[in-house]
Design a protein around this motif. Structure first.
Motif, PDB file in Angstrom:
ATOM      1  N   UNK A 160      77.514  12.510  -7.266  1.00 19.30           N
ATOM      2  CA  UNK A 160      78.586  12.818  -6.312  1.00 19.30           C
ATOM      3  C   UNK A 160      79.725  11.799  -6.288  1.00 19.30           C
ATOM      4  N   UNK A 161      79.464  10.489  -6.308  1.00 20.87           N
ATOM      5  CA  UNK A 161      80.589   9.548  -6.280  1.00 20.87           C
ATOM      6  C   UNK A 161      81.585   9.756  -7.413  1.00 20.87           C
ATOM      7  N   UNK A 162      81.104  10.074  -8.602  1.00 17.78           N
ATOM      8  CA  UNK A 162      82.004  10.337  -9.730  1.00 17.78           C
ATOM      9  C   UNK A 162      82.792  11.612  -9.496  1.00 17.78           C
ATOM     10  N   UNK A 163      82.123  12.645  -8.979  1.00 16.19           N
ATOM     11  CA  UNK A 163      82.783  13.918  -8.708  1.00 16.19           C
ATOM     12  C   UNK A 163      83.887  13.757  -7.659  1.00 16.19           C
ATOM     13  N   UNK A 164      83.615  12.930  -6.649  1.00 10.92           N
ATOM     14  CA  UNK A 164      84.526  12.802  -5.518  1.00 10.92           C
ATOM     15  C   UNK A 164      85.594  11.738  -5.706  1.00 10.92           C
ATOM     16  N   UNK A 165      85.465  10.904  -6.742  1.00  8.03           N
ATOM     17  CA  UNK A 165      86.329   9.729  -6.882  1.00  8.03           C
ATOM     18  C   UNK A 165      87.811  10.053  -6.800  1.00  8.03           C
ATOM     19  N   UNK A 166      88.267  11.063  -7.508  1.00  6.43           N
ATOM     20  CA  UNK A 166      89.689  11.410  -7.527  1.00  6.43           C
ATOM     21  C   UNK A 166      89.966  12.777  -6.912  1.00  6.43           C
ATOM     22  N   UNK A 167      89.020  13.283  -6.152  1.00  6.12           N
ATOM     23  CA  UNK A 167      89.198  14.576  -5.491  1.00  6.12           C
ATOM     24  C   UNK A 167      90.146  14.426  -4.310  1.00  6.12           C
ATOM     25  N   UNK A 168      90.997  15.427  -4.119  1.00  8.06           N
ATOM     26  CA  UNK A 168      91.904  15.410  -2.964  1.00  8.06           C
ATOM     27  C   UNK A 168      92.082  16.829  -2.449  1.00  8.06           C
ATOM     28  N   UNK A 169      92.620  16.946  -1.242  1.00 10.79           N
ATOM     29  CA  UNK A 169      92.826  18.263  -0.644  1.00 10.79           C
ATOM     30  C   UNK A 169      91.604  18.727   0.113  1.00 10.79           C
ATOM     31  N   UNK A 170      90.577  19.126  -0.620  1.00 11.14           N
ATOM     32  CA  UNK A 170      89.278  19.463  -0.054  1.00 11.14           C
ATOM     33  C   UNK A 170      88.244  19.479  -1.162  1.00 11.14           C
ATOM     34  N   UNK A 171      86.996  19.521  -0.786  1.00  6.46           N
ATOM     35  CA  UNK A 171      85.894  19.676  -1.739  1.00  6.46           C
ATOM     36  C   UNK A 171      85.450  21.128  -1.686  1.00  6.46           C
ATOM     37  N   UNK A 172      85.317  21.743  -2.842  1.00  7.34           N
ATOM     38  CA  UNK A 172      84.855  23.131  -2.928  1.00  7.34           C
ATOM     39  C   UNK A 172      83.365  23.095  -3.265  1.00  7.34           C
ATOM     40  N   UNK A 173      82.542  23.453  -2.293  1.00  7.21           N
ATOM     41  CA  UNK A 173      81.103  23.487  -2.550  1.00  7.21           C
ATOM     42  C   UNK A 173      80.707  24.873  -3.035  1.00  7.21           C
ATOM     43  N   UNK A 174      80.213  24.914  -4.253  1.00  7.02           N
ATOM     44  CA  UNK A 174      79.716  26.147  -4.864  1.00  7.02           C
ATOM     45  C   UNK A 174      78.273  26.314  -4.399  1.00  7.02           C
TER      46      UNK A 174
END
Length: 275
Positions: A160-174
């Protein structure tokens, strides 16, 4: 994007994110649907960038891409749709969703420049992992375009930390492991996943894949920050085509009616309830 989620928070409710494929089933009908989505109740709009090999999408969205491509939709025409929409609506966030190949072929700098100018707020590019952030994610963020990352049931705490590192706006949980539109996750699994994600990020969380009814959307929106509905909408498009694959006169109205029903469910949900 942030302003929209802040507004939802002030209103004490989750949001409705709607997905349509650009140019499905034809340019005119697609434009009518897009123009009507905010009034019907969509809080955020995802527009699919049709692609010949949409590997993460189920049969419904694959078919919508094929219809759009058959009718001549291109990435440039998709951006033109956003630009036309922005002439009537400057506030509803627009997210382009799809695959990297068409963007790469278009040229990343040119794409980001034209997307920003057209009024695109964010991107979801499903086949670019965090290890490839320099390809598009970092340039998008520098251009002022949100890069929204997907998290799945198989994205563990180590990843998760790698996935979220540069995420912005919102997180899309599949909410399911697999392709879109094929089945739905259990409510308790969604709730547990949202709680786990919130331990890793302060970003809003939108939950999608398998949400088809107003009741289900309401349950998800009561626990998450937004519910995402896509396959149910493109299924409605498909159900309102004639034998030659052309849109019937009531095609756009049928899609917008469903959006209205979903929005009513979401807006009637109690924030903090159980999904």
């Amino acid at each position: 994007m942030r302003a929209r989620f802040d507004r939802l928070k002030r209103e004490g409710r989750g949001g409705l994110v709607t997905f349509i494929s650009a140019g499905d089933p034809d340019a005119e009908t697609s434009a009518r649907i897009l123009a009507g989505l905010p009034q019907a109740g969509a809080d955020i709009i995802e527009i699919g960038m049709p692609f010949t090999d949409p590997m993460a999408d189920g049969p419904a969205i694959q078919a919508s891409s094929q219809r759009a491509l058959k009718n001549g939709i291109t990435l440039k025409k998709t951006l033109a749709m956003v630009e036309a929409f922005r002439r009537q609506d400057q506030e509803t966030p627009i997210v382009l969703m799809g695959y990297y190949n068409p963007i790469y072929s278009f040229g990343v700098p040119r794409f980001l420049e034209e997307a920003k100018r057209a009024g695109v707020d964010g991107l979801i590019v499903v086949d670019l992992p965090p290890e490839e952030d320099e390809e598009l994610c970092i340039p998008a963020l520098k251009a002022g375009v949100n890069f929204i990352r997907l998290a799945t049931p198989t994205t563990d705490d180590k990843r998760l930390p790698a996935v979220l590192a540069n995420t912005s706006g919102f997180v899309y949980y599949v909410s399911i492991a697999g392709i879109t539109g094929t089945r739905s996750a259990r409510d308790q699994d969604i709730t547990a996943a949202i709680e786990r994600l919130r331990r890793h990020t302060a970003l809003p969380i939108a939950v999608g894949f398998g949400i088809k009814t107003a009741e289900h959307a309401a349950k998800v929106a009561s626990a998450a920050d937004a519910a995402v509905v896509g396959s149910a909408l493109v299924d409605t498009v498909a159900a309102h085509l004639d034998s030659d694959g052309r849109a019937k006169p009531d095609c756009a109205d049928a899609v917008l009616k469903l959006v209205g029903e979903l929005a009513a469910g979401v807006r009637g949900s109690v924030k903090g309830g159980t999904a």
